[in-house]
Design a protein around this motif. Structure first.
Motif, PDB file in Angstrom:
ATOM      1  N   ILE A 287     -45.989  52.940  73.570  1.00  0.00           N
ATOM      2  CA  ILE A 287     -45.499  51.732  73.216  1.00  0.00           C
ATOM      3  C   ILE A 287     -44.542  51.631  73.760  1.00  0.00           C
ATOM      4  O   ILE A 287     -44.488  50.245  73.896  1.00  0.00           O
ATOM      5  CB  ILE A 287     -45.171  51.101  72.045  1.00  0.00           C
ATOM      6  N   GLN A 288     -44.074  51.934  73.862  1.00  0.00           N
ATOM      7  CA  GLN A 288     -41.710  51.424  74.865  1.00  0.00           C
ATOM      8  C   GLN A 288     -42.673  51.231  76.126  1.00  0.00           C
ATOM      9  O   GLN A 288     -41.647  50.791  76.861  1.00  0.00           O
ATOM     10  CB  GLN A 288     -41.380  52.351  74.731  1.00  0.00           C
TER      11      GLN A 288
ATOM     12  N   PHE B 134     -45.038  50.646  77.363  1.00  0.00           N
ATOM     13  CA  PHE B 134     -46.164  48.714  77.520  1.00  0.00           C
ATOM     14  C   PHE B 134     -44.915  47.743  77.446  1.00  0.00           C
ATOM     15  O   PHE B 134     -44.868  47.411  78.083  1.00  0.00           O
ATOM     16  CB  PHE B 134     -47.154  49.303  76.129  1.00  0.00           C
ATOM     17  N   ASN B 135     -43.895  47.727  76.858  1.00  0.00           N
ATOM     18  CA  ASN B 135     -42.926  47.141  76.401  1.00  0.00           C
ATOM     19  C   ASN B 135     -42.173  47.025  77.408  1.00  0.00           C
ATOM     20  O   ASN B 135     -41.591  45.924  78.075  1.00  0.00           O
ATOM     21  CB  ASN B 135     -42.066  47.037  75.208  1.00  0.00           C
ATOM     22  N   ALA B 136     -41.488  48.234  78.487  1.00  0.00           N
ATOM     23  CA  ALA B 136     -41.333  48.435  79.090  1.00  0.00           C
ATOM     24  C   ALA B 136     -41.250  47.626  80.608  1.00  0.00           C
ATOM     25  O   ALA B 136     -40.935  46.486  81.411  1.00  0.00           O
ATOM     26  CB  ALA B 136     -40.674  49.312  80.026  1.00  0.00           C
ATOM     27  N   ILE B 137     -43.166  47.963  80.598  1.00  0.00           N
ATOM     28  CA  ILE B 137     -43.327  47.337  81.975  1.00  0.00           C
ATOM     29  C   ILE B 137     -43.538  45.284  81.354  1.00  0.00           C
ATOM     30  O   ILE B 137     -43.506  44.956  82.092  1.00  0.00           O
ATOM     31  CB  ILE B 137     -45.344  47.630  81.570  1.00  0.00           C
ATOM     32  N   ASN B 138     -43.469  45.474  80.261  1.00  0.00           N
ATOM     33  CA  ASN B 138     -43.718  44.000  80.470  1.00  0.00           C
ATOM     34  C   ASN B 138     -42.721  43.468  80.568  1.00  0.00           C
ATOM     35  O   ASN B 138     -42.695  42.241  81.237  1.00  0.00           O
ATOM     36  CB  ASN B 138     -43.826  43.648  78.708  1.00  0.00           C
ATOM     37  N   SER B 139     -41.455  43.896  80.538  1.00  0.00           N
ATOM     38  CA  SER B 139     -40.016  43.263  80.746  1.00  0.00           C
ATOM     39  C   SER B 139     -40.425  42.799  82.420  1.00  0.00           C
ATOM     40  O   SER B 139     -39.982  43.081  83.024  1.00  0.00           O
ATOM     41  CB  SER B 139     -38.774  44.275  80.375  1.00  0.00           C
ATOM     42  N   LEU B 140     -40.791  44.541  82.672  1.00  0.00           N
ATOM     43  CA  LEU B 140     -40.507  44.396  84.539  1.00  0.00           C
ATOM     44  C   LEU B 140     -41.706  43.098  84.823  1.00  0.00           C
ATOM     45  O   LEU B 140     -41.249  42.738  86.090  1.00  0.00           O
ATOM     46  CB  LEU B 140     -41.164  45.848  84.999  1.00  0.00           C
ATOM     47  N   ARG B 141     -42.486  42.750  83.938  1.00  0.00           N
ATOM     48  CA  ARG B 141     -43.704  42.488  84.960  1.00  0.00           C
ATOM     49  C   ARG B 141     -43.494  40.829  85.111  1.00  0.00           C
ATOM     50  O   ARG B 141     -43.621  40.214  86.141  1.00  0.00           O
ATOM     51  CB  ARG B 141     -44.278  42.297  84.144  1.00  0.00           C
TER      52      ARG B 141
ATOM     53  N   ALA C 291     -39.439  58.002  77.597  1.00  0.00           N
ATOM     54  CA  ALA C 291     -39.736  59.367  77.180  1.00  0.00           C
ATOM     55  C   ALA C 291     -37.922  59.786  77.046  1.00  0.00           C
ATOM     56  O   ALA C 291     -37.426  60.053  75.973  1.00  0.00           O
ATOM     57  CB  ALA C 291     -39.524  60.021  78.344  1.00  0.00           C
ATOM     58  N   THR C 292     -36.939  60.057  77.574  1.00  0.00           N
ATOM     59  CA  THR C 292     -35.874  59.968  77.303  1.00  0.00           C
ATOM     60  C   THR C 292     -35.700  58.918  75.752  1.00  0.00           C
ATOM     61  O   THR C 292     -34.490  59.404  75.223  1.00  0.00           O
ATOM     62  CB  THR C 292     -35.144  59.282  78.087  1.00  0.00           C
ATOM     63  N   ALA C 293     -36.433  57.448  75.452  1.00  0.00           N
ATOM     64  CA  ALA C 293     -35.284  57.302  74.550  1.00  0.00           C
ATOM     65  C   ALA C 293     -36.115  57.887  73.038  1.00  0.00           C
ATOM     66  O   ALA C 293     -35.935  58.194  72.154  1.00  0.00           O
ATOM     67  CB  ALA C 293     -36.416  56.059  74.784  1.00  0.00           C
ATOM     68  N   THR C 294     -37.252  58.454  73.125  1.00  0.00           N
ATOM     69  CA  THR C 294     -37.490  59.077  72.545  1.00  0.00           C
ATOM     70  C   THR C 294     -37.606  60.027  71.940  1.00  0.00           C
ATOM     71  O   THR C 294     -37.904  61.177  70.579  1.00  0.00           O
ATOM     72  CB  THR C 294     -39.541  58.895  72.628  1.00  0.00           C
TER      73      THR C 294
END
Ligand SMILES: [Zn+2]
Ligand SMILES: [Zn+2]
Length: 390
Positions: free
Chosen positions: A197-198, A200-207, A263-266
């Protein structure tokens, strides 16, 4: 014979085969076969080519359902490409029955030009466009190394002589976490679902900060077993697309960083792999495109050079177009509202309008073969443009 007279004979040749080509197209349409399983379609197409004087080689490039059919000898060697794979569930919803019968019709009619001017015309059967990018494998295995140019048509909802197709590569990612009771011992678990999920969220920010022509999309294929178990495994499939190879490389790294960050975050472990198959952007050879466009217009079809509202997909013809001068023209067989890969488009692929598109495509491709074979200046221009792209 004048080129005008020859083009008239080409049109008559295709017109005389109307019923045969229609029957062939409908037969392939009602027997949809998935990528690399197109045994019947490849059989019927090669049979027709053989009956009409082509030398046929089946199963080239170690692909069972590919083929190469040739007529004439020597240079230039012009290839017309045939796709004939269908889609799961929706059958011929991309209209590849039209592509293949149009290619066969064009190949057979091109014999008139070969007889007049010399050179070779080939119909190359390229399986599994949809699922595996068959032309990419064939390109790697040398299928296009002896040819001088390649052309194909694709049915769509507009008459457009060029195709914008993006460079593209698929990514599979999974996270390994640790299962635990989600209520009793949440602190002992590592949540693999949160990691994806994170991502996806990071990709959404990148987009927000990528080029407007680039595309990133994905799905989650595994998100855990039960809500009271901390998900120990998650997985997803993603596609990254960009307007050229250099930007695709840049974007791939940025997308991968989204997963590494998650991966780092979780604390979940990331495993990933990029697909071996990588789609190249389509390089439209404008000299060939203009000839094809003029021939289409002479048939009474108003075709435009580029799309007004650009739609970006990817096609394995892109990889061929990086090796030899190529065109991938779109022929309207349905109204704008009809979506390619929908059941409605599958209906259009067997409609009267679909048949007309197939026949016009065959005529215009064969007429373009005649233009090229009749004029060494044109041959030079096509090559020159390919070697020195703008
Ligand atoms: Zn398709
Ligand atoms: Zn297609």
């Amino acid at each position: 014979m004048s080129i005008e007279k020859l083009k008239e004979s080409i049109q008559n040749d295709v017109e005389n085969r109307r019923n045969q080509l229609k029957e062939l197209s409908l037969k392939i349409h009602s027997n949809p076969e998935l990528g690399f399983e197109e045994v019947k379609a490849a059989g019927w197409l090669t049979e027709y080519l053989k009956e009409n004087g082509f030398a046929v080689e089946k199963g080239i490039c170690q692909l069972k359902t590919s083929f190469k059919a040739s007529y004439g000898k020597g240079k230039p060697a012009i290839a017309i490409l045939a796709e004939y794979d269908a889609l799961p569930e929706v059958g011929h919803a991309c209209g590849h029955n039209i592509i293949s019968t149009s290619a066969v019709g064009a190949g057979v009619a091109s014999r008139l030009a070969v007889d007049e001017f010399g050179g070779t015309v080939l119909v190359i059967g390229t399986p599994a466009e949809e699922l595996y990018g068959g032309k990419i494998l064939m390109a790697e295995r040398g299928a296009f190394s002896d040819i001088d140019m390649a052309m194909m048509i694709h049915p769509g909802t507009g008459d457009i002589a060029t195709t914008e197709a993006l460079a593209c590569q698929n990514l599979e990612a999974e996270f390994i976490g640790k299962a635990s009771h989600a209520a009793a011992r949440p602190e002992k678990g590592i949540n693999a679902l949160e990691a994806i999920i994170q991502s996806f969220n990071a990709i959404n920010s990148l987009r927000q900060h990528i080029k407007s022509t680039a595309r990133i999309h994905g799905i989650i294929t595994d998100g855990g077993e039960a809500p009271n178990i901390v998900p120990a495994h998650s997985a997803g499939k993603f596609i990254v697309r960009a307007v050229d190879d250099a930007y695709l490389d840049e974007l791939k790294e940025k997308v991968l960083n989204c997963f590494i960050g998650a991966a780092t975050a979780t604390g979940a472990q990331l495993k990933y792999s990029w697909d071996e198959v990588r789609y190249s952007p389509m390089l439209n050879n404008m000299t060939l495109v203009r000839l094809f466009l003029q021939n289409m217009q002479s048939l009474g079809r108003s075709m435009s050079l580029t799309e007004e509202e650009q739609a970006f997909g990817s096609t394995d013809m892109g990889n061929v177009s990086q090796l030899v001068p190529g065109i991938h023209a779109n022929i309207a067989i349905a109204e704008k509202e009809v979506l390619v890969h929908s059941p409605e488009f599958a209906v259009a692929a067997a409609s009267d309008r679909g048949i007309e598109g197939m026949l016009d495509g065959a005529k215009a491709m064969a007429m373009t073969v005649a233009d090229v074979l009749s004029d060494s200046e044109i041959q030079k221009q096509i090559k020159e443009e390919f070697l020195n792209p703008q």
